[in-house]
Design an enzyme around this catalytic site. Structure first.
Site, PDB file in Angstrom:
ATOM      1  N   THR A  94      -7.410 119.750 -10.610  1.00  0.00           N
ATOM      2  CA  THR A  94      -7.400 120.584 -11.809  1.00  0.00           C
ATOM      3  C   THR A  94      -8.645 121.449 -11.935  1.00  0.00           C
ATOM      4  OG1 THR A  94      -6.017 118.991 -13.014  1.00  0.00           O
ATOM      5  CG2 THR A  94      -7.327 120.497 -14.334  1.00  0.00           C
ATOM      6  N   ASP A 150      -2.874 119.266  -5.258  1.00  0.00           N
ATOM      7  CA  ASP A 150      -2.775 118.535  -6.517  1.00  0.00           C
ATOM      8  C   ASP A 150      -2.843 117.070  -6.109  1.00  0.00           C
ATOM      9  OD1 ASP A 150      -1.606 116.974  -8.596  1.00  0.00           O
ATOM     10  OD2 ASP A 150      -0.660 118.768  -9.423  1.00  0.00           O
ATOM     11  N   SER A 151      -3.742 116.300  -6.691  1.00  0.00           N
ATOM     12  CA  SER A 151      -3.960 114.947  -6.156  1.00  0.00           C
ATOM     13  C   SER A 151      -2.746 114.035  -6.304  1.00  0.00           C
ATOM     14  CB  SER A 151      -5.187 114.302  -6.800  1.00  0.00           C
ATOM     15  OG  SER A 151      -4.944 113.902  -8.130  1.00  0.00           O
TER      16      SER A 151
END
Length: 342
Positions: free
Chosen positions: A14, A59-60
């Site tokens: 993010t 995005d993790s």
């Protein structure tokens, strides 16, 4: 101002995301955003830092064990060039990556600090700037020799941290290990105790990736047949999330028998609590039943530490019995040595 050189590794998340028609997405324009929102490297109280971007920005929530390995390899590649590292990572699986790196990066004599944000750097009210500045200053001025996670003013041991909130800025906690440092008006170490500095430089990378590890959270009404299918080989390791201090439906016909069969077949099963605070205890009769079925008591391991430690021990090629012996023993401060296994 510190003369130390810090490698700032950007893996996605993010913090560096930008708006798109489909929502926030990782962006390769972080260097420009950092120039806009942070003092230049070596100025404004910051150490000299250099941005390094991984080939795959994610995005993790999309992270895989292969990404743990890629991050570890990047850190190993640049290890001699810097005095410490800050890793920008998405919050959803940051604690998994921090735990995996703590096992993979052996013999650390430099800090590796993971951080991220709940709100992107370019947005109003973003928490990203404070996290980046705090992590960079801590890496330079308080170079603790381990993998850590910095969030909302607290520097936590990486393999003790866990994400506890999705919609709050204070998103992480370290339930069983006090913070190693705090960033208030001043940066202060303690009250937690950092790992000791190795006597000599012995850094080496041990690949953490291993695919056949699974997690099963117990729930009322679990059917034995469903458990049977879940335990079907090949399964190298299973993290079993039990109730409270290590309780489960041990009187359910066939439940313990299936766990015993899987253990005898080479699957390593470790029992951790569903509770954020507390640990597996031998105070209940169920603890004896688990042990007789070959299940290892996971002490106060977080879920993230249990999963990644299983990956690591399997990747080392240890046989199942040796892995069962090593799981409750602290390798990188991931569990309390005074805790009693179930």
């Amino acid at each position: 101002m510190s003369a130390r050189r810090i490698g700032l590794l950007y893996t996605g998340g993010t913090l560096g995301m930008v708006r798109s028609a489909a929502g926030y997405v990782p962006d390769r324009g972080l260097q420009q955003a950092l120039a806009q929102h942070l003092p230049a490297p070596g100025t404004g109280g910051l150490p000299h830092w250099t941005l390094i971007e991984t080939e795959r920005l994610i995005d993790s929530a999309e992270a895989l064990p292969a990404d743990w390995l890629a991050i570890a390899q990047t850190l190993a590649k640049h290890y001699d060039a810097f005095d410490g590292f800050v890793v920008i990572h998405g919050t959803d699986t940051m604690a998994y990556t921090a735990s995996a790196l703590s096992f993979a990066l052996r013999g650390l004599r430099k800090p590796v600090i993971l951080t991220g944000a709940q709100i992107p750097l370019g947005e109003a009210r973003s928490d990203a700037r404070n996290h980046l500045i705090g992590a960079l200053q801590l890496a330079a001025d308080h170079p603790l020799p381990e993998v850590m996670l910095f969030f909302h003013g607290r520097l936590m041991r990486g393999n003790r941290a866990t994400k506890v909130a999705s919609d709050e800025l204070d998103a992480f906690d370290s339930p069983h290990c006090a913070p190693l440092a705090r960033a208030g008006i001043a940066l202060e170490t303690g009250p937690g105790q950092a790992l000791p500095l190795p006597d000599a430089e012995a850094f080496q990378l041990v690949p953490p990736a291993r695919a056949d590890v699974a997690v099963l959270r117990l729930w009322p009404g679990l059917q034995v047949e469903r458990l049977r299918r879940f335990l079907a080989p090949p399964l190298g390791g299973l993290v079993l999330q039990s109730y409270g201090a290590g309780n489960g439906p041990v009187s359910l016909p066939g439940f313990l028998e299936l766990l015993a069969q899987a253990s005898a077949g080479g699957t390593v099963i470790v029992n951790v609590s569903q509770c954020v605070r507390g640990r597996i205890s031998a105070a209940y009769a169920t603890g004896t039943a688990w042990a007789q079925a070959g299940v290892v008591g996971g002490l106060d391991l977080t879920l993230e530490a249990a999963v990644t430690k299983l990956h690591h021990l399997l990747a080392l090629g240890f046989d199942p019995d040796l892995i069962r012996q090593q799981l409750p023993r602290p390798w990188r401060g991931e569990c309390s040595p005074t805790a009693t296994p179930a």
